[in-house]
Design a protein around this motif. Structure first.
Motif, PDB file in Angstrom:
ATOM      1  N   ILE A 134      20.515  25.055  33.395  1.00 56.91           N
ATOM      2  CA  ILE A 134      21.971  24.997  33.490  1.00 56.91           C
ATOM      3  C   ILE A 134      22.396  23.952  34.492  1.00 56.91           C
ATOM      4  CG2 ILE A 134      23.971  26.322  34.261  1.00 56.91           C
ATOM      5  CD1 ILE A 134      22.488  28.760  33.067  1.00 56.91           C
ATOM      6  N   SER A 135      23.423  23.195  34.131  1.00 52.61           N
ATOM      7  CA  SER A 135      23.876  22.163  35.060  1.00 52.61           C
ATOM      8  C   SER A 135      25.176  22.561  35.745  1.00 52.61           C
ATOM      9  CB  SER A 135      24.032  20.837  34.321  1.00 52.61           C
ATOM     10  OG  SER A 135      24.808  21.026  33.180  1.00 52.61           O
ATOM     11  N   ASP A 136      25.819  23.591  35.210  1.00 52.93           N
ATOM     12  CA  ASP A 136      27.101  23.998  35.770  1.00 52.93           C
ATOM     13  C   ASP A 136      26.876  24.765  37.079  1.00 52.93           C
ATOM     14  OD1 ASP A 136      30.094  25.187  34.290  1.00 52.93           O
ATOM     15  OD2 ASP A 136      29.476  25.449  36.358  1.00 52.93           O
ATOM     16  N   GLU A 137      27.451  24.258  38.160  1.00 53.48           N
ATOM     17  CA  GLU A 137      27.189  24.868  39.469  1.00 53.48           C
ATOM     18  C   GLU A 137      27.673  26.303  39.547  1.00 53.48           C
ATOM     19  OE1 GLU A 137      28.460  22.818  42.981  1.00 53.48           O
ATOM     20  OE2 GLU A 137      27.717  20.927  42.157  1.00 53.48           O
ATOM     21  N   GLU A 138      28.885  26.521  39.016  1.00 50.63           N
ATOM     22  CA  GLU A 138      29.454  27.867  39.069  1.00 50.63           C
ATOM     23  C   GLU A 138      28.558  28.854  38.342  1.00 50.63           C
ATOM     24  OE1 GLU A 138      31.778  29.326  40.656  1.00 50.63           O
ATOM     25  OE2 GLU A 138      32.336  27.466  41.686  1.00 50.63           O
ATOM     26  N   LYS A 188      29.121  40.450  33.590  1.00 49.19           N
ATOM     27  CA  LYS A 188      29.231  40.025  34.979  1.00 49.19           C
ATOM     28  C   LYS A 188      29.439  38.512  35.057  1.00 49.19           C
ATOM     29  CE  LYS A 188      26.704  41.614  39.055  1.00 49.19           C
ATOM     30  NZ  LYS A 188      25.390  42.170  39.415  1.00 49.19           N
ATOM     31  N   LEU A 189      28.637  37.803  34.263  1.00 52.44           N
ATOM     32  CA  LEU A 189      28.762  36.343  34.265  1.00 52.44           C
ATOM     33  C   LEU A 189      30.161  35.928  33.838  1.00 52.44           C
ATOM     34  CD1 LEU A 189      25.458  35.070  32.638  1.00 52.44           C
ATOM     35  CD2 LEU A 189      26.061  35.131  35.035  1.00 52.44           C
ATOM     36  N   MET A 194      35.568  33.899  34.866  1.00 50.97           N
ATOM     37  CA  MET A 194      37.018  34.060  34.726  1.00 50.97           C
ATOM     38  C   MET A 194      37.671  34.052  36.096  1.00 50.97           C
ATOM     39  SD  MET A 194      38.194  34.239  31.765  1.00 50.97           S
ATOM     40  CE  MET A 194      37.712  34.413  30.082  1.00 50.97           C
ATOM     41  N   ASP A 195      37.101  34.861  37.001  1.00 48.47           N
ATOM     42  CA  ASP A 195      37.721  35.023  38.313  1.00 48.47           C
ATOM     43  C   ASP A 195      37.709  33.720  39.098  1.00 48.47           C
ATOM     44  OD1 ASP A 195      38.088  37.512  37.594  1.00 48.47           O
ATOM     45  OD2 ASP A 195      36.659  38.446  38.969  1.00 48.47           O
ATOM     46  N   GLU A 196      36.506  33.142  39.214  1.00 45.20           N
ATOM     47  CA  GLU A 196      36.352  32.002  40.121  1.00 45.20           C
ATOM     48  C   GLU A 196      36.881  30.716  39.497  1.00 45.20           C
ATOM     49  OE1 GLU A 196      34.686  31.996  43.236  1.00 45.20           O
ATOM     50  OE2 GLU A 196      34.842  34.187  43.108  1.00 45.20           O
ATOM     51  N   VAL A 197      36.304  30.397  38.369  1.00 46.43           N
ATOM     52  CA  VAL A 197      36.542  29.072  37.819  1.00 46.43           C
ATOM     53  C   VAL A 197      37.960  28.906  37.326  1.00 46.43           C
ATOM     54  CG1 VAL A 197      35.788  27.409  36.119  1.00 46.43           C
ATOM     55  CG2 VAL A 197      34.136  28.911  37.214  1.00 46.43           C
ATOM     56  N   LYS A 203      44.847  26.755  39.984  1.00 52.96           N
ATOM     57  CA  LYS A 203      45.403  26.301  41.252  1.00 52.96           C
ATOM     58  C   LYS A 203      45.511  24.775  41.271  1.00 52.96           C
ATOM     59  CE  LYS A 203      44.072  29.345  44.782  1.00 52.96           C
ATOM     60  NZ  LYS A 203      42.965  29.607  45.693  1.00 52.96           N
ATOM     61  N   SER A 204      44.431  24.119  40.870  1.00 51.35           N
ATOM     62  CA  SER A 204      44.441  22.655  40.965  1.00 51.35           C
ATOM     63  C   SER A 204      45.411  22.052  39.961  1.00 51.35           C
ATOM     64  CB  SER A 204      43.033  22.110  40.747  1.00 51.35           C
ATOM     65  OG  SER A 204      42.660  22.342  39.415  1.00 51.35           O
TER      66      SER A 204
END
Lengths: 207, 71
Positions: A134-138, A188-189, A194-197, A203-204
């Motif tokens: 996986i390359s996605d950091e999150e 969980k993933l 959903m929560d973080e990303v 926000k951005s």
């Protein structure tokens, strides 16, 4: 028009529904008459059984029946084709296994023929953990939040393509349990994502 | 109105059958699912001739057949 159908068309709908109840119980007729448009055509034809009306009814029914048949045909095609496809894929995998370290006959295994491997490649082969794909950091972060077992199960499913049954045999547990572990891990993933990303993205984007 | 299926209609029909196709994908490994989806659609389009050749009875024919079978 032959005698049988001429007799049929000379009665009212209510009478026919009693007299020929088994005919109206035919699934195709039932569905056909569920459409008010079709019901209207039938009523009109029974009211005045002119050849034009009968022709109209015949053609409408024919188109309807044709569509139903096509639909059925395609549904079974999809189902049986998918079953067949899976059978073929299994056979293929069974027959052409990827053997890296066993000697087939006199020649050495593939691994001997490859010669000297560079270190990075070797490491890649060893760690088949999910995070190495996986390359996605999150996503990697999310994976780290899982329990060891959840991580192991997901790795077995997605990196090695094992079935629930095989994993259950490995852990000496029931396949149902493996299935629920997998479900929970994915949940969980997804939740983490959903929560973080999404929160951050929102926000951005919105200020 | 032409009773046979036009190619556009066939494509629409494939679209409407998409949920069914997705469900049938569960029959195979997740690695093969995209392949299978593509193959199914291809197979349906390939069998266009067969689908167009399906015969359906009209109302009278259906009725006659039913009545004679009853006897």
């Amino acid at each position: 028009m032959n005698q049988l159908t001429a007799h049929f068309f000379s009665h009212s709908l209510e009478f026919l529904q009693q007299q020929y109840s088994s005919f109206f119980e035919q699934p195709i007729i039932q569905v056909f008459l569920q459409n008010p448009e079709h019901m209207k055509i039938l009523r009109e034809t029974l009211d005045s059984p002119s050849s034009h009306n009968i022709y109209h009814l015949n053609e409408t029914f024919k188109i309807f029946y044709y569509r139903a048949k096509v639909y059925k045909y395609m549904c079974s095609l999809i189902y049986f084709f998918s079953v067949d496809f899976d059978k073929r894929a299994r056979k293929q995998r069974e027959r052409y296994r990827m053997v890296l370290d066993a000697a087939p006959r006199d020649t050495g295994g593939v691994i001997d023929r490859i010669g000297t491997l560079d270190l990075q490649l070797e490491n890649m082969g060893e760690t088949n953990e999910l995070s190495s794909h996986i390359s996605d950091e999150e996503m990697i972060k999310a994976l780290k939040n899982l329990t060891t077992k959840q991580n192991l199960v997901l790795t077995m499913i997605f990196s090695y393509g094992l079935s629930n049954k095989e994993i259950a045999a490995y852990f000496h547990e029931s396949p149902q349990n493996i299935s629920s572990i997998r479900k929970q891990a994915l949940k969980k993933l997804r939740k983490h994502y959903m929560d973080e990303v999404y929160a951050r993205k929102e926000k951005s984007h919105c200020g | 109105m032409d009773k046979k299926l036009s190619k556009e209609e066939l494509l629409n029909l494939i679209d409407s059958l998409n949920p069914k196709i997705k469900k049938s994908l569960l029959n195979t490994n997740y690695q093969d699912r995209n392949d299978l989806e593509q193959e199914i659609k291809l197979k349906i389009i390939e069998s266009y001739e067969k689908i167009a050749a399906i015969e359906a009875p009209n109302f009278e024919e259906f009725l006659t057949e039913f009545l004679t079978k009853q006897k």
